[in-house]
Scaffold this motif. Structure first.
Motif, mmCIF file in Angstrom:
data_model
loop_
_atom_site.group_PDB
_atom_site.id
_atom_site.type_symbol
_atom_site.label_atom_id
_atom_site.label_comp_id
_atom_site.label_asym_id
_atom_site.label_seq_id
_atom_site.Cartn_x
_atom_site.Cartn_y
_atom_site.Cartn_z
ATOM 1 N N ALA A 133 -23.280 -13.663 18.746
ATOM 2 C CA ALA A 133 -22.940 -15.088 18.662
ATOM 3 C C ALA A 133 -24.164 -15.955 18.414
ATOM 4 C CB ALA A 133 -22.229 -15.528 19.933
ATOM 5 N N SER A 134 -25.339 -15.418 18.739
ATOM 6 C CA SER A 134 -26.574 -16.200 18.562
ATOM 7 C C SER A 134 -27.131 -16.099 17.145
ATOM 8 C CB SER A 134 -27.633 -15.735 19.563
ATOM 9 O OG SER A 134 -28.126 -14.446 19.232
ATOM 10 N N ILE A 135 -26.516 -15.287 16.292
ATOM 11 C CA ILE A 135 -26.983 -15.098 14.920
ATOM 12 C C ILE A 135 -26.292 -16.101 14.009
ATOM 13 C CG2 ILE A 135 -27.173 -13.511 12.974
ATOM 14 C CD1 ILE A 135 -27.149 -11.205 14.968
ATOM 15 N N ALA A 136 -27.083 -16.931 13.362
ATOM 16 C CA ALA A 136 -26.529 -17.962 12.481
ATOM 17 C C ALA A 136 -26.708 -17.625 11.004
ATOM 18 C CB ALA A 136 -27.184 -19.306 12.781
ATOM 19 N N VAL A 137 -27.451 -16.564 10.683
ATOM 20 C CA VAL A 137 -27.692 -16.210 9.286
ATOM 21 C C VAL A 137 -26.416 -15.593 8.700
ATOM 22 C CG1 VAL A 137 -29.095 -14.854 7.690
ATOM 23 C CG2 VAL A 137 -30.114 -15.754 9.793
ATOM 24 N N PRO B 169 -35.792 -19.231 -2.336
ATOM 25 C CA PRO B 169 -35.447 -18.948 -0.940
ATOM 26 C C PRO B 169 -35.562 -17.455 -0.633
ATOM 27 C CG PRO B 169 -33.455 -19.244 -2.233
ATOM 28 C CD PRO B 169 -34.588 -19.518 -3.168
ATOM 29 N N PHE B 170 -35.529 -17.118 0.667
ATOM 30 C CA PHE B 170 -35.690 -15.742 1.106
ATOM 31 C C PHE B 170 -34.349 -15.153 1.550
ATOM 32 C CE2 PHE B 170 -40.023 -17.431 2.570
ATOM 33 C CZ PHE B 170 -40.581 -17.220 1.314
ATOM 34 N N TYR B 171 -34.088 -13.935 1.102
ATOM 35 C CA TYR B 171 -32.904 -13.179 1.497
ATOM 36 C C TYR B 171 -33.356 -11.852 2.094
ATOM 37 C CZ TYR B 171 -31.120 -16.500 -1.942
ATOM 38 O OH TYR B 171 -30.846 -17.638 -2.641
ATOM 39 N N MET B 172 -32.419 -11.115 2.688
ATOM 40 C CA MET B 172 -32.772 -9.826 3.275
ATOM 41 C C MET B 172 -31.727 -8.788 2.897
ATOM 42 S SD MET B 172 -33.886 -9.022 7.209
ATOM 43 C CE MET B 172 -35.408 -9.960 6.972
ATOM 44 N N ASN C 216 -34.239 -20.022 10.249
ATOM 45 C CA ASN C 216 -34.980 -21.015 9.469
ATOM 46 C C ASN C 216 -35.786 -20.404 8.331
ATOM 47 O OD1 ASN C 216 -34.080 -23.152 11.107
ATOM 48 N ND2 ASN C 216 -35.717 -22.760 12.603
ATOM 49 N N ARG C 217 -35.723 -19.055 8.191
ATOM 50 C CA ARG C 217 -36.512 -18.400 7.146
ATOM 51 C C ARG C 217 -35.656 -17.600 6.170
ATOM 52 N NH1 ARG C 217 -40.959 -15.701 11.053
ATOM 53 N NH2 ARG C 217 -39.173 -15.755 12.467
#
Length: 323
Positions: free
Chosen positions: A251-255, A127-130, A149-150
């Motif tokens: 609030a729109s950030i789900a990560v 998986p990808f992390y940042m 989704n990424r």
């Protein structure tokens, strides 16, 4: 003595050797701008994922070799690139290549998306992390609503969501850079290119060894560095800060996100990061009292806290079988 590696794409010195097991190149960003990238593979046979590493303003891949080596030793790949206008990527003002310039902050976000699409997704491991520092944190926050989704998880160190005191008030600085951008003077800088600064009184780190290592990198490879930001860069940064601090955006950030906040940061004062976390429901704040802005370049007593927070949060960050 300095030497070149990876066909001249990356640079290496005796005290800052380039990590092995990598591939490098260039990809086209928005408007065809040529952007330098590198992917560092882990020698662990079963990769645990890939960390997308985003730097701060006036930083470049070579500055993060130490951190990259730590991440690949844990079984993680690292994918990173230099932003438009800095590092080994194409400069935007050909007559004044040392000016830190950008046309729109949205271009940084779109470049990141293109990097994910053209390099990270096809050529690295899920998986990808940042992991994003300072300006990289601001870019990550702006892009985050579209990253769910990424990107599985993000760690932001000293994200550039506010600016400490300057020679003129921040409100007047905002007005001035907006006016200059609107009247055709956006490519001008408000301060002189001062060059190398002494360790004493620096805002970046309390670690003299790491500070001198980075200063030597910038002396040996001055072509990777830039001077002060232009009025346009500052105007775009201020606009983006206001956007990402808006509770509706947060609030729109789900990560799921961790914010590692240095407690003695004069560039992005701690209060800005603490306030961000209050409205960012997907985030948790990890304060590091005493640390200055560049916490991944800090003394071990501070830096180790940031690395530990990353390992605790990013799945697979600790080696299998370790107690």
């Amino acid at each position: 003595m300095a030497d070149e590696t990876q066909d001249g794409v990356l640079h290496s010195t005796a005290d800052n050797p380039a990590p092995g097991n990598s591939f490098t190149g260039f990809f086209e960003g928005v408007g065809g701008v040529r952007l330098r990238y590198a992917v560092f593979r882990s020698d662990v046979s079963l990769a645990k994922g890939t960390v997308v590493l985003l730097h701060g303003r006036n930083e470049f891949i070579e500055k993060y070799y130490e951190t990259i080596n730590e991440l690949t030793a844990q079984g993680l790949w690292v994918a990173t690139f230099d932003y438009r206008g800095q590092g080994g990527s194409e400069r935007l003002l050909t007559k004044h290549p040392r000016k830190g310039h950008v046309g729109r902050f949205d271009h940084y976000v779109r470049d990141l998306e293109l990097f994910l699409e053209r390099v990270v997704l096809p050529d690295t491991r899920l998986p990808f992390y940042m992991l994003a520092h300072s300006t990289g944190g601001l870019i990550a926050l702006k892009a985050a609503p579209r990253l769910a989704n990424r990107i599985e998880r993000m760690v932001l160190t000293a994200p550039f969501v506010g600016l400490g005191p300057q020679r003129i008030s921040i409100d007047n600085l905002k007005r001035l850079t907006r006016l200059m951008s609107w009247t055709g003077f956006g490519a001008r800088c408000l301060t002189e290119d001062e060059g190398e600064r002494p360790f004493e009184g620096n805002a970046l780190t309390t670690d003299p060894k790491r500070y001198q290592r980075n200063q030597k990198l910038m002396r040996d490879y001055r072509q990777l560095t830039v001077g002060p930001p232009t009025a346009r860069w500052l105007h775009e940064a201020f606009k983006t800060m206001e956007e990402v601090r808006d509770p509706r955006h947060l609030a729109s950030i789900a990560v799921p996100t961790v914010i590692v906040a240095p407690g003695n940061d004069p560039i992005v004062p701690y209060g800005f990061q603490e306030s961000l976390a209050q409205y960012f429901r997907a985030a948790q704040l990890v304060p590091v009292p005493g640390a200055r802005h560049e916490i991944l370049q800090e003394a071990d007593r501070y830096r180790n806290q940031a690395i530990a927070a990353f390992k605790a949060f990013i799945p697979g960050g600790d080696p299998e079988g370790d107690a």
